[in-house]
Design an enzyme around this catalytic site. Structure first.
Site, PDB file in Angstrom:
ATOM      1  N   ASP A 138     -13.772 -15.172  20.722  1.00 41.50           N
ATOM      2  CA  ASP A 138     -12.854 -15.055  19.597  1.00 41.50           C
ATOM      3  C   ASP A 138     -12.268 -13.651  19.568  1.00 41.50           C
ATOM      4  O   ASP A 138     -12.996 -12.673  19.481  1.00 41.50           O
ATOM      5  CB  ASP A 138     -13.581 -15.361  18.286  1.00 41.50           C
ATOM      6  CG  ASP A 138     -12.611 -15.573  17.141  1.00 41.50           C
ATOM      7  OD1 ASP A 138     -11.467 -16.007  17.396  1.00 41.50           O
ATOM      8  OD2 ASP A 138     -12.985 -15.299  15.992  1.00 41.50           O
ATOM      9  N   HIS A 145      -3.936  -9.467   9.728  1.00 35.31           N
ATOM     10  CA  HIS A 145      -5.282  -9.828   9.283  1.00 35.31           C
ATOM     11  C   HIS A 145      -6.213  -8.627   9.418  1.00 35.31           C
ATOM     12  O   HIS A 145      -6.962  -8.303   8.489  1.00 35.31           O
ATOM     13  CB  HIS A 145      -5.805 -10.996  10.127  1.00 35.31           C
ATOM     14  CG  HIS A 145      -7.252 -11.324   9.907  1.00 35.31           C
ATOM     15  ND1 HIS A 145      -7.708 -11.955   8.766  1.00 35.31           N
ATOM     16  CD2 HIS A 145      -8.354 -11.093  10.678  1.00 35.31           C
ATOM     17  CE1 HIS A 145      -9.029 -12.117   8.846  1.00 35.31           C
ATOM     18  NE2 HIS A 145      -9.445 -11.602   9.985  1.00 35.31           N
ATOM     19  N   ARG A 154     -12.344  -0.446   4.385  1.00 37.41           N
ATOM     20  CA  ARG A 154     -12.115   0.979   4.666  1.00 37.41           C
ATOM     21  C   ARG A 154     -10.700   1.338   4.212  1.00 37.41           C
ATOM     22  O   ARG A 154      -9.804   1.512   5.039  1.00 37.41           O
ATOM     23  CB  ARG A 154     -12.207   1.263   6.178  1.00 37.41           C
ATOM     24  CG  ARG A 154     -13.538   1.004   6.833  1.00 37.41           C
ATOM     25  CD  ARG A 154     -13.436   1.304   8.342  1.00 37.41           C
ATOM     26  NE  ARG A 154     -12.378   0.539   8.969  1.00 37.41           N
ATOM     27  CZ  ARG A 154     -12.541  -0.674   9.514  1.00 37.41           C
ATOM     28  NH1 ARG A 154     -13.736  -1.221   9.534  1.00 37.41           N
ATOM     29  NH2 ARG A 154     -11.516  -1.322  10.045  1.00 37.41           N
ATOM     30  N   GLU A 210     -10.469 -19.543   8.897  1.00 35.91           N
ATOM     31  CA  GLU A 210      -9.587 -18.597   9.586  1.00 35.91           C
ATOM     32  C   GLU A 210      -8.569 -19.403  10.382  1.00 35.91           C
ATOM     33  O   GLU A 210      -8.929 -20.227  11.228  1.00 35.91           O
ATOM     34  CB  GLU A 210     -10.379 -17.654  10.502  1.00 35.91           C
ATOM     35  CG  GLU A 210     -11.202 -16.643   9.711  1.00 35.91           C
ATOM     36  CD  GLU A 210     -11.752 -15.493  10.543  1.00 35.91           C
ATOM     37  OE1 GLU A 210     -11.906 -15.664  11.777  1.00 35.91           O
ATOM     38  OE2 GLU A 210     -12.032 -14.429   9.953  1.00 35.91           O
ATOM     39  N   GLU A 212      -6.260 -19.933  13.206  1.00 33.80           N
ATOM     40  CA  GLU A 212      -6.127 -19.358  14.543  1.00 33.80           C
ATOM     41  C   GLU A 212      -5.515 -20.377  15.497  1.00 33.80           C
ATOM     42  O   GLU A 212      -5.520 -21.576  15.232  1.00 33.80           O
ATOM     43  CB  GLU A 212      -7.504 -18.946  15.104  1.00 33.80           C
ATOM     44  CG  GLU A 212      -8.257 -17.974  14.214  1.00 33.80           C
ATOM     45  CD  GLU A 212      -9.404 -17.263  14.933  1.00 33.80           C
ATOM     46  OE1 GLU A 212      -9.430 -17.242  16.176  1.00 33.80           O
ATOM     47  OE2 GLU A 212     -10.275 -16.727  14.216  1.00 33.80           O
ATOM     48  N   ASP A 244     -11.822 -20.912  12.636  1.00 36.42           N
ATOM     49  CA  ASP A 244     -13.046 -20.135  12.867  1.00 36.42           C
ATOM     50  C   ASP A 244     -13.731 -19.910  11.516  1.00 36.42           C
ATOM     51  O   ASP A 244     -13.614 -18.847  10.909  1.00 36.42           O
ATOM     52  CB  ASP A 244     -12.653 -18.809  13.527  1.00 36.42           C
ATOM     53  CG  ASP A 244     -13.856 -17.915  13.771  1.00 36.42           C
ATOM     54  OD1 ASP A 244     -14.948 -18.453  14.015  1.00 36.42           O
ATOM     55  OD2 ASP A 244     -13.691 -16.678  13.719  1.00 36.42           O
ATOM     56  N   ARG A 248     -18.477 -15.046   4.608  1.00 36.19           N
ATOM     57  CA  ARG A 248     -18.177 -13.624   4.408  1.00 36.19           C
ATOM     58  C   ARG A 248     -19.364 -12.835   3.873  1.00 36.19           C
ATOM     59  O   ARG A 248     -19.504 -11.645   4.175  1.00 36.19           O
ATOM     60  CB  ARG A 248     -16.995 -13.474   3.451  1.00 36.19           C
ATOM     61  CG  ARG A 248     -15.727 -14.173   3.901  1.00 36.19           C
ATOM     62  CD  ARG A 248     -15.262 -13.692   5.258  1.00 36.19           C
ATOM     63  NE  ARG A 248     -14.001 -14.337   5.648  1.00 36.19           N
ATOM     64  CZ  ARG A 248     -13.469 -14.226   6.857  1.00 36.19           C
ATOM     65  NH1 ARG A 248     -14.081 -13.517   7.801  1.00 36.19           N
ATOM     66  NH2 ARG A 248     -12.336 -14.830   7.135  1.00 36.19           N
ATOM     67  N   GLN A 251     -21.581 -12.253   6.786  1.00 37.85           N
ATOM     68  CA  GLN A 251     -20.881 -11.358   7.713  1.00 37.85           C
ATOM     69  C   GLN A 251     -20.991  -9.901   7.263  1.00 37.85           C
ATOM     70  O   GLN A 251     -21.244  -9.003   8.079  1.00 37.85           O
ATOM     71  CB  GLN A 251     -19.406 -11.772   7.775  1.00 37.85           C
ATOM     72  CG  GLN A 251     -18.581 -11.064   8.838  1.00 37.85           C
ATOM     73  CD  GLN A 251     -17.140 -11.583   8.896  1.00 37.85           C
ATOM     74  OE1 GLN A 251     -16.747 -12.451   8.122  1.00 37.85           O
ATOM     75  NE2 GLN A 251     -16.350 -11.056   9.807  1.00 37.85           N
ATOM     76  N   TYR A 255     -23.089  -7.872  10.345  1.00 39.11           N
ATOM     77  CA  TYR A 255     -22.256  -7.731  11.537  1.00 39.11           C
ATOM     78  C   TYR A 255     -22.132  -6.332  12.089  1.00 39.11           C
ATOM     79  O   TYR A 255     -21.730  -6.186  13.242  1.00 39.11           O
ATOM     80  CB  TYR A 255     -20.892  -8.364  11.327  1.00 39.11           C
ATOM     81  CG  TYR A 255     -19.816  -7.485  10.751  1.00 39.11           C
ATOM     82  CD1 TYR A 255     -19.913  -6.995   9.467  1.00 39.11           C
ATOM     83  CD2 TYR A 255     -18.681  -7.177  11.482  1.00 39.11           C
ATOM     84  CE1 TYR A 255     -18.915  -6.219   8.931  1.00 39.11           C
ATOM     85  CE2 TYR A 255     -17.675  -6.394  10.959  1.00 39.11           C
ATOM     86  CZ  TYR A 255     -17.793  -5.920   9.673  1.00 39.11           C
ATOM     87  OH  TYR A 255     -16.803  -5.160   9.153  1.00 39.11           O
ATOM     88  N   LYS A 264     -20.581 -16.707  11.767  1.00 36.36           N
ATOM     89  CA  LYS A 264     -19.532 -17.404  12.514  1.00 36.36           C
ATOM     90  C   LYS A 264     -20.049 -18.573  13.363  1.00 36.36           C
ATOM     91  O   LYS A 264     -19.260 -19.423  13.756  1.00 36.36           O
ATOM     92  CB  LYS A 264     -18.863 -16.418  13.479  1.00 36.36           C
ATOM     93  CG  LYS A 264     -18.225 -15.215  12.811  1.00 36.36           C
ATOM     94  CD  LYS A 264     -16.838 -15.566  12.331  1.00 36.36           C
ATOM     95  CE  LYS A 264     -16.104 -14.319  11.874  1.00 36.36           C
ATOM     96  NZ  LYS A 264     -14.712 -14.596  11.558  1.00 36.36           N
ATOM     97  N   THR A 268     -17.024 -24.208  14.595  1.00 42.35           N
ATOM     98  CA  THR A 268     -15.622 -23.890  14.858  1.00 42.35           C
ATOM     99  C   THR A 268     -14.914 -25.225  15.037  1.00 42.35           C
ATOM    100  O   THR A 268     -15.381 -26.063  15.810  1.00 42.35           O
ATOM    101  CB  THR A 268     -15.475 -23.053  16.150  1.00 42.35           C
ATOM    102  OG1 THR A 268     -16.275 -21.869  16.028  1.00 42.35           O
ATOM    103  CG2 THR A 268     -14.029 -22.662  16.406  1.00 42.35           C
ATOM    104  N   THR A 371      -7.491 -14.419  13.495  1.00 43.50           N
ATOM    105  CA  THR A 371      -6.773 -14.965  12.347  1.00 43.50           C
ATOM    106  C   THR A 371      -5.326 -14.496  12.356  1.00 43.50           C
ATOM    107  O   THR A 371      -5.049 -13.310  12.506  1.00 43.50           O
ATOM    108  CB  THR A 371      -7.450 -14.511  11.042  1.00 43.50           C
ATOM    109  OG1 THR A 371      -8.824 -14.855  11.127  1.00 43.50           O
ATOM    110  CG2 THR A 371      -6.829 -15.180   9.837  1.00 43.50           C
ATOM    111  N   GLU A 385      -8.611 -12.588   2.603  1.00 45.71           N
ATOM    112  CA  GLU A 385      -7.404 -11.791   2.368  1.00 45.71           C
ATOM    113  C   GLU A 385      -6.677 -12.241   1.103  1.00 45.71           C
ATOM    114  O   GLU A 385      -6.273 -11.424   0.292  1.00 45.71           O
ATOM    115  CB  GLU A 385      -6.441 -11.925   3.554  1.00 45.71           C
ATOM    116  CG  GLU A 385      -6.978 -11.396   4.858  1.00 45.71           C
ATOM    117  CD  GLU A 385      -6.173 -11.955   6.019  1.00 45.71           C
ATOM    118  OE1 GLU A 385      -5.084 -11.432   6.295  1.00 45.71           O
ATOM    119  OE2 GLU A 385      -6.625 -12.935   6.645  1.00 45.71           O
TER     120      GLU A 385
HETATM  121 CA    CA Z   1     -11.916 -15.298  13.978  1.00 44.42          CA
END
Ligand code: CA
Length: 435
Positions: A138, A145, A154, A210, A212, A244, A248, A251, A255, A264, A268, A371, A385
């Site tokens: 992926d 995104h 951040r 997601e 994709e 995907d 969250r 994650q 991660y 994840k 899928t 994404t 998002e």
């Molecule tokens: Ca993805």
């Protein structure tokens, strides 16, 4: 690249192919299906509301020469042997299929009398994942995104400095790839919200989709032999839609700094039809110019021809159907719209980078694009998002709100190229969330 199979004018003698759906004569995507009478899964080609059974068509003697060899490679329970072919062999098969199914080619008289044996109603067939996926990777090539998600975590440096140099990716899980229609089991895992001092374990509270594209790998390369950027495009056979699914809350805790794992790997979803690069030839466009000030990619990622025609104009949508909408017979609501031209890297660049260190790709490997979000409001390809990390739930026409997905929600992705005659689509990529 453009040949008679792309002419938007011809129609098919299969009437349902001429009604503006996803699978007109110009598309001819490949997939693996099981007919209602059972038997082994087998390769087929979508035409309107029908599926052409390739092994039955072979038995009827409808293919000769290289097209026959290619049809044999595509007729089995997985499309890997067809993906391993040269682009030329796949093109010859497509041209023969186009002749057979077109309304104004004399080849129709060879196949039309056999239609009841060779064509199945797609609605009553069971679709599988088109290939046996050895490896799934992926990427993270959707820059809007990456910026939106970076902004949440951040705010000062939404994009890390490597993003515009390195196509970012991680190695995903192939065993949990499922075709459209298979439900998603809400995953459990560890999470540590800020108010807790130690993590807890439980079902995800922040389940997300997601939007994709999935690229199917063709011939591939030997271990230790990178694919040069100029050849990289020829290692992509075609595309499916790819969701995907992402947890969250899991994650956010698991991660960093390694990569996604339980957030994840639970599932899928792919759409079962491989829309070929041949079918997409009229919809190739130049890669979007990088904004002023962005670095030029390093030479191993730069090819003039790839920059001139390595992107694809594919309109993408996400729809949500909640249990309440279903009860009230409301249609699914569009909650995101973007376009594959919003990707920062071409698929050839993804292949060149993936193999640059010597990693071998094999026929049937699957590459997620990352994404695909656009720059405008409403073009985001994930709820993370759209709801700004869950802080601003989206408002639905049913009167409901969603920060993340709830049990019983159904997410459907769709993709299409062009409008009017010659428009092609990707078919269904849907799944319902189970509790
Ligand atoms: Ca993805």
């Amino acid at each position: 690249m453009i040949d008679r199979t792309h002419d938007p004018r011809p129609t098919s003698w299969v009437a349902s192919a001429n009604t503006g759906g996803d699978f007109p004569i110009q598309n001819l995507p490949f997939g693996v299906f099981t007919p209602p009478a059972g038997g082994p899964p087998r390769g087929g080609v979508a035409i309107g509301a029908k599926i052409l059974d390739l092994s039955a068509a072979l038995k009827a003697g409808l293919f000769t020469g290289e097209a026959r060899t290619a049809a044999e490679a595509a007729a089995g329970p997985a499309l890997n042997p067809w993906m391993a072919l040269t682009p030329r062999a796949r093109t010859l098969l497509r041209q023969r299929l186009s002749d057979l199914l077109s309304g104004d080619n004399p080849a129709r008289f060879q196949i039309e009398p056999l239609a009841s044996r060779l064509l199945h109603d797609a609605e009553v067939c069971v679709m599988g994942v088109p290939a046996e996926v050895g490896d799934y990777t992926d990427f993270y090539a959707g820059i809007h995104h990456a910026e939106n998600v970076g902004q949440l975590f951040r705010p000062d440096t939404p994009l890390l400095p490597n993003y515009k140099y390195v196509p970012i990716g991680y190695h995903g899980r192939a065993s949990s790839i499922r075709p459209s229609g298979a439900p998603v089991h809400r995953p459990s895992g560890q999470r540590k919200p800020p108010e807790l001092s130690v993590p807890e374990f439980g079902p995800s509270r922040s389940l997300d989709y997601e939007l994709e594209l999935g690229a199917w790998v063709g011939p591939g390369n030997a271990l230790g032999k990178p694919v040069a950027i100029g050849d990289a495009g020829s290692h992509i056979v075609g595309f499916s839609l790819l969701n995907d699914w992402s947890a969250r809350d899991l994650q956010a805790w698991e991660y960093q700094p390694l990569g996604p794992f339980l957030a994840k790997n639970f599932m899928t979803t792919v759409s079962p039809w491989v829309v070929t690069v041949d079918a997409l030839a009229p919809f190739r466009v130049a890669q979007k110019a990088r904004p002023a000030g962005d670095p030029r990619p390093l030479p191993y990622l730069w090819d003039d021809r790839d920059q001139a025609m390595g992107a694809f104009d594919i309109q993408l949508e996400v729809r949500l159907l909640t249990p309440r909408m279903r009860e009230r017979s409301m249609p699914p609501e569009v909650i995101g719209r973007s376009n594959a031209t919003d990707l920062y890297w071409t698929f050839a660049q993804l292949v060149a980078h993936h193999t640059a260190g010597g990693c071998n790709l094999r026929p049937g490997d699957l590459l997620g694009s990352g994404t695909i979000s656009g720059p405008q409001e409403g073009s985001q390809g994930s709820l993370l998002e759209r709801s700004q990390g869950g802080r601003k739930p989206i408002q639905l026409s049913s009167g409901e709100a969603r920060a993340f997905l709830q049990d019983g929600d159904e997410i459907s992705l769709s993709g299409s190229c062009g409008r009017g005659p010659g428009r092609i689509g990707f078919g269904r990529c849907s799944a319902v969330i189970l509790g």
